[in-house]
Design an enzyme around this catalytic site. Structure first.
Site, PDB file in Angstrom:
ATOM      1  N   SER A 133       0.839  -1.196   0.000  1.00  0.00           N
ATOM      2  CA  SER A 133       0.000   0.000   0.000  1.00  0.00           C
ATOM      3  C   SER A 133       0.870   1.241   0.000  1.00  0.00           C
ATOM      4  CB  SER A 133      -0.865  -0.007   1.259  1.00  0.00           C
ATOM      5  OG  SER A 133      -1.464   1.253   1.444  1.00  0.00           O
ATOM      6  N   TYR A 157      -1.522  -0.715  10.486  1.00  0.00           N
ATOM      7  CA  TYR A 157      -1.757  -1.350   9.186  1.00  0.00           C
ATOM      8  C   TYR A 157      -0.570  -1.092   8.243  1.00  0.00           C
ATOM      9  CZ  TYR A 157      -3.430  -1.678   4.386  1.00  0.00           C
ATOM     10  OH  TYR A 157      -3.529  -1.950   3.048  1.00  0.00           O
ATOM     11  N   LYS A 161       2.406  -3.699   6.404  1.00  0.00           N
ATOM     12  CA  LYS A 161       2.788  -3.783   4.987  1.00  0.00           C
ATOM     13  C   LYS A 161       4.283  -3.519   4.825  1.00  0.00           C
ATOM     14  CE  LYS A 161      -1.222  -4.869   3.366  1.00  0.00           C
ATOM     15  NZ  LYS A 161      -1.436  -6.160   2.717  1.00  0.00           N
TER      16      LYS A 161
END
Ligand code: UFG
Length: 358
Positions: A133, A157, A161
């Site tokens: 992302s 989050y 990643k």
């Protein structure tokens, strides 16, 4: 394609996964889907099969379950269709949820990927395309973000990643035949032009586009525009929205790259164009005839003013560039929403049993 390849697609029943399946099947790949259906939809997979005119195995399971992965790799080998590469979508993805439940995110996203990588090594599979992302970049030091921008995520989050990217980079160093392409998504919106598959968030959507379409269809009263005093042309947040079908086609290009040789590669998937919240609302009204009611609201915690991609590496390395404009994103997303006011649920069966989406 001269040789047919069989792919394991984890999280294939989610929004991006289902659209990518359509493009992978159209490109001639064989697929096996692995999904725990906590967020993805069985109905989405049925529709992918209908759209593509091809059937494929769907295994219910969790990427943290090493034994289930071992069984899947072994069974494919027994069937004479061993897995050649993995496209790994399965993950939790809501930023605010990750702040509230960090352990769930590290467990699903990092531990899940470690379990998958270990199973791949046991099975001798060494080609991976990974869903990353643009959130790994954090606060922009300069725009557009290119792939050499510092990695500095600002929420759990994003950290999951970035950690997986680090793990893949280290693995590719240690194992010279391993190939990993990590795709840094910008803001995927829209839906397949057929209107048969699309985004199906459970509960109130977190993201702008699905929220906007739910207001447009009358399920939510108004859109709150989070921040109208940013240092952008109209004061609202600017993002690089990309049609989910373009994004899906980017995976096909990335997979071909991963199959072509070893090494670690991180690539942006974006359009290179920024669009503000108010510009998106105007484009939506122009494309659909629906003016979405909105009101200014305070900035959302953790949001940045503007983010858009430098998409040139994807073009140079993968031969891929986004081709669909904001009007197509709005028209296609609206077609899906109007035909499926309640998402896949109204189709009888098939959604998972918890909130969110991959
Ligand atoms: N926004 C609103 N109202 C809403 C929802 C969003 O005004 O109800 C605004 C946001 O403030 C932002 C823009 O719309 O300016 C886009 O917000 P999204 O939530 O749609 O997308 P983000 O860019 O915040 O985050 C998304 C994904 C992340 C991913 C990131 C990558 O949700 O998972 O893109 O850049 F990490």
């Amino acid at each position: 394609m001269a040789v047919s390849h069989t792919l394991l697609v984890t999280g294939g029943a989610g929004f991006i996964g289902s659209h990518t399946l359509v493009e992978l099947l159209a490109a001639g790949f064989d697929v096996v889907v692995f999904d725990n259906f906590q967020q993805g939809s069985r109905e989405a997979l049925r529709r992918v099969q209908a759209l593509s005119g091809r059937s494929f195995p769907c295994v219910e399971g969790d990427v943290r379950d090493a034994a289930a992965l071992d069984r899947l790799f072994a069974r494919q080998a027994e069937l004479g269709a061993p897995i050649d590469a993995v496209v790994h979508f399965a993950a939790l993805k809501a930023v605010a949820d990750s702040v509230a439940r960090p352990l769930a995110y590290y467990d699903n996203n990092v531990q899940g990927t470690l379990a998958l990588l270990a199973a791949m090594r046991r099975a001798g599979v060494s080609r991976l395309v990974f869903s990353s992302s643009a959130t790994v970049y954090g606060e922009p030091q300069a725009l557009p973000y290119d792939e050499s921008h510092p990695i500095a995520p600002t929420n759990p989050y994003g950290h999951t990643k970035a950690m997986v990217e680090r793990i893949l980079r280290d693995l590719c160093m240690a194992e010279p035949d391993f190939s990993a392409v990590t795709l840094r998504y910008f803001n995927p919106i829209g839906a397949h032009p057929s209107g048969r598959i699309g985004e199906d968030p459970h509960g109130a959507p977190d993201n702008l586009f699905p929220y906007l379409t739910r207001v447009a269809i009358g399920q939510l009263p108004e859109l709150r525009v989070f921040g109208t005093d940013y240092a952008t042309a109209d004061g609202t947040g600017v993002r690089d929205y990309i049609h989910v079908v373009d994004l899906a086609q980017g995976h096909v290009a990335a997979l071909r790259h991963a199959l072509s040789g070893p090494g670690f590669t991180a690539v942006n998937l974006g359009t290179g164009h920024g669009t503000s919240v108010l510009e998106l609302l105007a484009a939506f009204a122009a494309a659909t005839g629906v003016a979405v009611p909105w009101r200014p609201a305070p900035r959302r915690a953790g949001d940045i003013a503007a983010a858009w991609a430098d998409p040139r590496l994807a073009e140079r390395l993968l031969g891929w560039r986004a081709s669909r404009d904001i009007a197509a994103m709005c028209a296609d997303g609206w077609r899906w929403q109007t035909r499926h006011p309640d998402g896949y649920a109204a189709s009888g069966a098939g959604s998972g049993n918890s909130a969110g989406k991959p």
